[in-house]
Write a protein that holds these residues in place. Structure first.
Motif, mmCIF file in Angstrom:
data_model
loop_
_atom_site.group_PDB
_atom_site.id
_atom_site.type_symbol
_atom_site.label_atom_id
_atom_site.label_comp_id
_atom_site.label_asym_id
_atom_site.label_seq_id
_atom_site.Cartn_x
_atom_site.Cartn_y
_atom_site.Cartn_z
ATOM 1 N N LEU A 17 0.810 -1.214 0.000
ATOM 2 C CA LEU A 17 0.000 0.000 0.000
ATOM 3 C C LEU A 17 0.847 1.269 0.000
ATOM 4 N N LEU A 18 1.983 1.224 0.625
ATOM 5 C CA LEU A 18 2.841 2.407 0.675
ATOM 6 C C LEU A 18 4.072 2.188 -0.200
ATOM 7 N N ARG A 19 3.835 2.117 -1.496
ATOM 8 C CA ARG A 19 4.912 1.844 -2.449
ATOM 9 C C ARG A 19 5.951 2.950 -2.507
ATOM 10 N N PHE A 20 5.552 4.179 -2.152
ATOM 11 C CA PHE A 20 6.511 5.284 -2.212
ATOM 12 C C PHE A 20 7.602 5.140 -1.153
ATOM 13 N N ASN A 21 7.295 4.453 -0.070
ATOM 14 C CA ASN A 21 8.284 4.197 0.975
ATOM 15 C C ASN A 21 7.977 2.829 1.590
ATOM 16 N N PRO A 22 8.435 1.748 0.974
ATOM 17 C CA PRO A 22 8.069 0.416 1.453
ATOM 18 C C PRO A 22 8.600 0.105 2.852
ATOM 19 N N LEU A 23 9.710 0.728 3.249
ATOM 20 C CA LEU A 23 10.227 0.480 4.594
ATOM 21 C C LEU A 23 9.267 1.025 5.646
ATOM 22 N N PHE A 24 8.765 2.237 5.408
ATOM 23 C CA PHE A 24 7.788 2.825 6.330
ATOM 24 C C PHE A 24 6.506 1.992 6.338
ATOM 25 N N GLY A 25 6.078 1.541 5.157
ATOM 26 C CA GLY A 25 4.876 0.712 5.069
ATOM 27 C C GLY A 25 5.046 -0.603 5.814
ATOM 28 N N ALA A 26 6.246 -1.206 5.693
ATOM 29 C CA ALA A 26 6.506 -2.461 6.394
ATOM 30 C C ALA A 26 6.485 -2.250 7.905
ATOM 31 N N LEU A 27 7.075 -1.147 8.360
ATOM 32 C CA LEU A 27 7.087 -0.864 9.795
ATOM 33 C C LEU A 27 5.675 -0.618 10.321
ATOM 34 N N ALA A 28 4.912 0.200 9.588
ATOM 35 C CA ALA A 28 3.532 0.472 10.008
ATOM 36 C C ALA A 28 2.712 -0.822 9.995
ATOM 37 N N GLY A 29 2.897 -1.629 8.964
ATOM 38 C CA GLY A 29 2.172 -2.897 8.889
ATOM 39 C C GLY A 29 2.559 -3.844 10.013
ATOM 40 N N LEU A 30 3.843 -3.838 10.360
ATOM 41 C CA LEU A 30 4.303 -4.681 11.465
ATOM 42 C C LEU A 30 3.654 -4.267 12.782
ATOM 43 N N LEU A 31 3.553 -2.964 13.013
ATOM 44 C CA LEU A 31 2.914 -2.477 14.241
ATOM 45 C C LEU A 31 1.430 -2.837 14.294
ATOM 46 N N VAL A 32 0.747 -2.653 13.175
ATOM 47 C CA VAL A 32 -0.677 -3.002 13.134
ATOM 48 C C VAL A 32 -0.846 -4.514 13.284
ATOM 49 N N GLY A 33 0.016 -5.282 12.648
ATOM 50 C CA GLY A 33 -0.050 -6.739 12.775
ATOM 51 C C GLY A 33 0.210 -7.202 14.194
ATOM 52 N N HIS A 34 1.163 -6.553 14.864
ATOM 53 C CA HIS A 34 1.431 -6.899 16.267
ATOM 54 C C HIS A 34 0.213 -6.595 17.138
ATOM 55 N N ALA A 35 -0.408 -5.443 16.902
ATOM 56 C CA ALA A 35 -1.610 -5.094 17.662
ATOM 57 C C ALA A 35 -2.715 -6.120 17.421
#
Length: 123
Positions: A17-35
Motif C-alpha cells: 500500500l505504501l509503495r513510495f516508501n516500502p520500509l515505512f509501510g513495512a514498519l507500520a504494517g508490522l505495528l498493526v499486525g502486532h496489535a
C-alpha cells in the motif's frame, strides 16, 4: 503458541500500500499486525458468540461491564448472559454445544459470585 500471521500480513500489505516508501509501510504494517496478534482490536464484552469468553482473571470482563458499573448494571448483565448461555437453552444433553454452554454458564456464575464477594461490605 503465539500468533504471528498478523505481523506477516501487515508487513506485506504495508509494503504494497505504501509503495513510495516500502520500509515505512513495512514498519507500520508490522505495528498493526502486532496489535492484531496481541488482541488489541478485540472488543471487550462482545457476547455475540457462544465460545467461552475472556479469561476468568477479570470477572468484570466476563460479564462485559466496567469496574465502575453499578450493582444493578452487573445484575442485568449477569441475567442477560446466563439466560443466553444457560445449558437448558441449548437443547439436548450431549454434544459439544451443550458442553460449551455448561462451561460458559459456569464461567459467568463464577464471575458474578466473585464480583458479589469483592463488593460485599466488610464485617
Amino acid at each position: 503458541m503465539t500468533r504471528w500471521y498478523g505481523k506477516l500480513l501487515g508487513v506485506v500489505l504495508g509494503m504494497a500500500l505504501l509503495r513510495f516508501n516500502p520500509l515505512f509501510g513495512a514498519l507500520a504494517g508490522l505495528l498493526v499486525g502486532h496489535a492484531f496478534d496481541s488482541g488489541w482490536f478485540r472488543r471487550e464484552g462482545s457476547k455475540g458468540r457462544s465460545a467461552p469468553g475472556p479469561s476468568g482473571d477479570d470477572p468484570y470482563a466476563v460479564l462485559g461491564v466496567s469496574e465502575q458499573a453499578s450493582d444493578a448494571e452487573i445484575e442485568r448483565a449477569y441475567r442477560r448472559l446466563i439466560s443466553r448461555h444457560h445449558p437448558d437453552r441449548v437443547g439436548g444433553d450431549a454434544g459439544e454445544p451443550h458442553r460449551q454452554a455448561v462451561a460458559r454458564a459456569g464461567e459467568i456464575n463464577r464471575a458474578y459470585k466473585r464480583i458479589k464477594t469483592m463488593r460485599k461490605p466488610p464485617g
